[in-house]
Design a protein around this motif. Structure first.
Motif, short mmCIF file in Angstrom:
data_model
loop_
_atom_site.label_atom_id
_atom_site.label_comp_id
_atom_site.label_asym_id
_atom_site.label_seq_id
_atom_site.Cartn_x
_atom_site.Cartn_y
_atom_site.Cartn_z
N UNK A 1 -31.55 -30.26 8.25
CA UNK A 1 -32.16 -30.26 9.58
C UNK A 1 -32.23 -28.87 10.18
N UNK A 2 -31.17 -28.08 10.01
CA UNK A 2 -31.16 -26.71 10.50
C UNK A 2 -32.25 -25.87 9.83
N UNK A 3 -32.37 -26.00 8.52
CA UNK A 3 -33.38 -25.23 7.79
C UNK A 3 -34.79 -25.63 8.22
N UNK A 4 -35.01 -26.92 8.42
CA UNK A 4 -36.32 -27.41 8.82
C UNK A 4 -36.69 -26.92 10.22
N UNK A 5 -35.72 -26.96 11.14
CA UNK A 5 -35.98 -26.55 12.52
C UNK A 5 -36.16 -25.03 12.64
N UNK A 6 -35.58 -24.27 11.71
CA UNK A 6 -35.68 -22.81 11.78
C UNK A 6 -37.03 -22.29 11.32
N UNK B 1 -39.52 -38.02 17.35
CA UNK B 1 -38.16 -38.47 17.10
C UNK B 1 -37.18 -37.32 16.92
N UNK B 2 -37.72 -36.15 16.59
CA UNK B 2 -36.97 -34.89 16.32
C UNK B 2 -36.04 -34.99 15.13
N UNK B 3 -35.09 -35.95 15.17
CA UNK B 3 -34.14 -35.99 14.06
C UNK B 3 -33.67 -37.42 13.80
N UNK C 1 -32.04 -29.02 15.20
CA UNK C 1 -32.24 -29.77 13.96
C UNK C 1 -33.55 -30.55 14.04
N UNK C 2 -34.21 -30.66 12.90
CA UNK C 2 -35.34 -31.59 12.76
C UNK C 2 -35.22 -32.31 11.43
#
Length: 439
Positions: free
Chosen positions: A179-184, A382-384, A423-424
């Motif tokens: 999630x962190x990698x996707x959101x970054x 939904x974000x996550x 996060x995503x």
């Protein structure tokens, strides 16, 4: 009669949450007009932080018992590992709980590391609670179906019980990193062609860039916003629209972080409507003035004629409504007023409406089915995980393009950044490039 002291900790937390929630309703109903904006802003935010923490305390007690108490009793646990593990879980829970208070004390031009860590722990906390509950439910269902109540030996039972939190923690760590990698990553640019009934032929291929849910605040700062502005400018839109939740903080505090907005220079204008989070700041008037200084026009239940560069007789009506949360908060002078917003917008010309929440889009179409296109946000897609399901069922339009009736479309942005939690999972941040087609 059971006294408050005799109640279990979970029940005490639930009572505390109920008391805070009642005080929030009381403040909104009876104190909203009596308190000055700054006092009301701090009171509302403090109440929301306390309410969230009271609810989270119930989950935190479950997390502690599942991951610490159970683990320490397991035959697989080493006495050398127990204390460091207790400290790690305690720090994790403390950071998750503190995330809501960073909105009050840790907002600046760029995010503080503590804020990013706290909100990351909050995201992991949500995922962990989900897996603990889900795996626990599966375990109980298996026991009931197999009829193996308590026949198993104590050693085997402890080992199997310890596997549930271990598996939950492992899945949480993996999904948090993903999630962190996707959101970054930078937001994806999604190009969508939408036919707009009665759009003049001289305005065919008009380009509208849609931004939504940037959430400038504890975890989103100037660097990320500057990147978004550069991406928008590269698309060379005719119009740029921001459909709410631009900010989670007061204008004065975060002004340096939003300066890149001044570089948005779409030839037919840049427009903004409020989202629910603008009203949570209780600073909407100052935000309107700040945005105007950047040549961004707020559409406060009003509309503008977007005139074709090729002919002054060709135009369509671009309208915007206040977010419906203004009515809930009894925010003076604000609230969704579709009649006022669409004043002088007749069905003889195309009508495009900006409304932050999809439920507002649904209400608008019930009142004015002649609206041709509504642009919304709010859902974050939904974000996550696992919040995606809740966002899907709570909104009449979830994400993407919807056709309603014969000549009406609704587009819901999944958000350009994220709210708080960096996060995503199961969603992607997006800058939407909308190409308007004349019939």
């Amino acid at each position: 009669m059971i006294s408050f002291k005799q109640l279990p900790l979970e029940a005490k937390a639930a009572v505390a949450a109920g008391v805070v929630f009642f005080s929030m309703m009381l403040s909104r109903s009876y104190l909203a007009e009596q308190l000055e904006h700054r006092t009301r802003r701090w009171l509302l935010r403090l109440q929301m932080a306390l309410f969230a923490n009271a609810l989270m305390l119930i989950g935190s007690l479950h997390v502690w018992r599942s991951t610490v108490t159970t683990f320490s009793r397991s035959s697989a646990a080493s006495s050398f590992c127990v204390m460091p593990w207790k400290i790690a879980v305690f720090m994790f829970l403390a950071l998750a709980h503190s995330s809501f208070f960073t909105m009050l004390f840790l907002v600046a031009e760029e995010p503080y590391f503590f804020s990013l860590a706290a909100y990351t722990c909050l995201g992991a906390y949500i995922i962990l609670i989900f897996f603990l509950f889900t795996l626990g439910s599966v375990e109980q269902a298996y026991k009931l179906l197999s009829g193996r109540g308590a026949k198993a030996g104590t050693g085997n039972k402890n080992s199997r019980t310890a596997m549930k939190p271990v598996l939950s923690v492992m899945l949480t760590v993996v999904l948090t990193v993903v999630g962190l990698l996707n959101a970054s990553r930078p937001p994806a640019v999604n190009s969508v062609e939408i036919p707009v009934h009665k759009l003049p032929s001289t305005m065919n291929n008009l380009k509208v860039v849609l931004l939504s849910d940037i959430h400038m605040g504890p975890t989103v700062g100037k660097t990320k916003l500057a990147m978004i502005v550069r991406m928008v400018k590269a698309l060379k839109p005719d119009i740029t629209v921001i459909v709410g939740d631009l900010t989670d903080s007061e204008a004065e505090i975060i002004r340096p972080a939003v300066e890149p907005l001044g570089e948005l220079n779409s030839p037919l204008g840049t427009y903004f409507v409020t989202g629910n989070h603008e009203y949570y700041t209780s600073d909407v008037s100052n935000w309107f003035e700040l945005l105007k200084s950047f040549n961004i026009r707020p559409l406060h239940n009003e509309n503008v004629k977007i005139v074709s560069p090729k002919g002054t007789d060709d135009w369509f009506c671009l309208a915007g409504v206040d977010d419906i949360e203004a009515d809930v908060l009894r925010y003076s002078g604000h609230g969704m007023d579709l009649k006022k917003a669409l004043r002088d917008c007749s069905s003889e010309h195309a009508i495009v409406l900006l409304a932050h929440q999809p439920i507002a889009a649904k209400w608008a179409l019930q009142e004015r089915p002649d609206i041709n296109l509504i642009l919304s946000g709010h859902t974050h897609g939904g974000q996550m995980f696992p919040l995606n399901a809740g966002a899907y069922f709570l909104n009449p339009f979830f994400v993407g393009l919807y056709k309603v009736g014969q000549n009406t479309f609704v587009y819901v942005s999944p958000g350009t950044v994220y709210f708080g939690i960096p996060l995503r999972l199961g969603s992607r941040a997006e800058i939407t490039e909308i190409i308007l087609r004349s019939p």
